[in-house]
Design a protein around this motif. Sequence first.
Motif, PDB file in Angstrom:
ATOM      1  N   GLY A   1       0.853  -1.188   0.000  1.00 54.76           N
ATOM      2  CA  GLY A   1       0.000   0.000   0.000  1.00 54.76           C
ATOM      3  C   GLY A   1       0.887   1.235   0.000  1.00 54.76           C
ATOM      4  O   GLY A   1       1.990   1.208   0.555  1.00 54.76           O
TER       5      GLY A   1
ATOM      6  N   THR B   1      -3.093  -1.083  -3.002  1.00 59.00           N
ATOM      7  CA  THR B   1      -3.873  -0.086  -2.268  1.00 59.00           C
ATOM      8  C   THR B   1      -3.182   1.264  -2.333  1.00 59.00           C
ATOM      9  O   THR B   1      -1.964   1.354  -2.120  1.00 59.00           O
ATOM     10  CB  THR B   1      -4.018  -0.518  -0.786  1.00 59.00           C
ATOM     11  OG1 THR B   1      -4.717  -1.761  -0.763  1.00 59.00           O
ATOM     12  CG2 THR B   1      -4.776   0.504   0.034  1.00 59.00           C
TER      13      THR B   1
ATOM     14  N   VAL C   1      -7.289   0.147   5.553  1.00 58.27           N
ATOM     15  CA  VAL C   1      -6.155   0.114   4.619  1.00 58.27           C
ATOM     16  C   VAL C   1      -5.269  -1.090   4.932  1.00 58.27           C
ATOM     17  O   VAL C   1      -4.915  -1.878   4.047  1.00 58.27           O
ATOM     18  CB  VAL C   1      -5.326   1.423   4.725  1.00 58.27           C
ATOM     19  CG1 VAL C   1      -4.068   1.340   3.859  1.00 58.27           C
ATOM     20  CG2 VAL C   1      -6.174   2.630   4.335  1.00 58.27           C
TER      21      VAL C   1
ATOM     22  N   THR D   1      -5.770  -4.737   3.734  1.00 65.45           N
ATOM     23  CA  THR D   1      -5.633  -5.113   2.313  1.00 65.45           C
ATOM     24  C   THR D   1      -4.183  -5.402   1.903  1.00 65.45           C
ATOM     25  O   THR D   1      -3.938  -5.744   0.750  1.00 65.45           O
ATOM     26  CB  THR D   1      -6.146  -3.973   1.405  1.00 65.45           C
ATOM     27  OG1 THR D   1      -5.293  -2.816   1.604  1.00 65.45           O
ATOM     28  CG2 THR D   1      -7.575  -3.592   1.712  1.00 65.45           C
ATOM     29  N   VAL D   2      -3.214  -5.192   2.824  1.00 67.52           N
ATOM     30  CA  VAL D   2      -1.805  -5.204   2.384  1.00 67.52           C
ATOM     31  C   VAL D   2      -0.888  -6.001   3.309  1.00 67.52           C
ATOM     32  O   VAL D   2      -1.235  -6.280   4.459  1.00 67.52           O
ATOM     33  CB  VAL D   2      -1.251  -3.751   2.310  1.00 67.52           C
ATOM     34  CG1 VAL D   2      -1.957  -2.950   1.237  1.00 67.52           C
ATOM     35  CG2 VAL D   2      -1.330  -3.052   3.654  1.00 67.52           C
TER      36      VAL D   2
ATOM     37  N   VAL E   1       3.283  -1.333   4.009  1.00 68.16           N
ATOM     38  CA  VAL E   1       2.980  -0.022   3.413  1.00 68.16           C
ATOM     39  C   VAL E   1       4.256   0.795   3.260  1.00 68.16           C
ATOM     40  O   VAL E   1       5.196   0.675   4.063  1.00 68.16           O
ATOM     41  CB  VAL E   1       1.958   0.811   4.241  1.00 68.16           C
ATOM     42  CG1 VAL E   1       0.568   0.205   4.163  1.00 68.16           C
ATOM     43  CG2 VAL E   1       2.398   1.007   5.682  1.00 68.16           C
TER      44      VAL E   1
END
Length: 364
Positions: free
Chosen positions: A11, A37, A81, A84-85, A88
Motif C-alpha cells: 500500500g 492499495t 487500509v 488489504t496489504v 505499506v
Amino acid sequence: MRKMEQKLRAGILGATGMVGQRFISLLENHPWFEVVTVAASERSAGKTYEEAVSDRWKMDTPMPESVKKLVVLNVNEVKKVADTVDLVFSAVDMTKDEIKAIEEEYAKTETPVVSNNSAHRWTPDVPMVVPEINTEHFDVIADQKKRLGTTRGFIAVKPNCSIQSYAPCLAAWKEFGAKEVVATTYQAISGAGKTFKDWPEMVENIIPYIGGEEEKSEQEPLRVLGKVENGEIVKAQLPKITCQCIRVPVFNGHTAAVFINFEKKPTKEQLIEKLVNFKGFPQEAELPSAPKQFIQYLEDDNRPQVKLDVDYERGMGVSIGRLREDTMFDYKFVGLSHNTVRGAAGGAVLCAEALTAKGYIQAK
Ligand SMILES: N[C@@H](CC=O)C(=O)O
C-alpha cells in the motif's frame, strides 16, 4: 535475484503527492511488491487514483494502468487500509506528530511501514537505513516490536535526500577516519514536491533556505554511521559536519560540494579505489532495485552534472567527481544523487527489499 512465489501486497500512504507518485512509478512491474492499495487524504478518498491525481501526475513515465482504477482509501482509516496489504510505504503529508502517530498505528496492525518521512528518524529503536551502509541497524526492530507489542509490525525509515550525495563517501572512507566535513547542498525543486509550473519563482532563481534541512544534513549521517547498542542506535561522534542547504533551479538531482579532513590523510587514488569498490548487502543479495555499482567516480572536470548523471544506475547510484587536494582541508569533491529516487522512494523500496530478503517482511 531471489524469486518470489507470490508478490507481497503493498500500500502507498500519501499516494497522490510527488513521492507517492514516485513509489507508484518505481513499483510498476516490481518483481516482489505489487501496489494493491493507494491511500491519501479525505479529499481524495473515494475517487479513482486517476481522478484523484488527474493533471497532477508529475512523473516522466505515464501513470501505470494497474493503479488508474484503484479507489483511493482514506489514509486515516488505518484498519481498512492495513487489512488489504502486507506492507505499506509511507509518504504521508501531515504534521510530524501526526505522522509519528499514524505510522505507529499502522505498525500496530502488524503491517511493516517503510517510511520516507522524517518523523521517526530519531526514534531510538527505529532503524534509519541506507541499505549499502547499515542494514545491521535492522537489529533494533526486535526491541521496537517489544515496545509496540507487535509480532510482525514495525517501522523502518530512510534518511533525508540531502545526505545521499556525500554520506555514502563517508561510509566508504570509514577506515581513514573522516573528522571534519563542510558541505553545501544544491537541492532540486522536486525535493519540495514542486515543479517549475507550481513554483514559478524558482525559474532562474536561488533560495538560500530550506527549512530544517541543515540540521538533518549535519546530524543524519552520524546516525547512519552509528552502531547498535542495547537495542538502540547510538550515533557516531565523528565526523563533525556543518552544512548549508540551497534551493536551485533544477528539477531532479541534489548536488553537494564538500570539504573534508581525515585523521589519517589518504592518497587520492586510495579514496577513489574505496569509492568505486564500495558495496553492501543490496549488491551481495542482488536486490531488485540495487545499483550494480553504487558509487561511480567521474574523472572529467565538468562532472558530475545533473543533466548527464542524475539517472546513473536508474537514479539509484551516486556520482562523485572533482576530488582534489585543498589548501585548507585535506580534500574537496562534488557529489550528485537523484533526490526522489535514491533520496526518497527508491531508497525506501531498496530498504523494503533488504527487509524482505532478511525475513522481516512476509505475506500476512
Ligand atoms: N527536504 C528535501 C527533500 C528530501 O527528502 C528537500 O526539500 O529537498
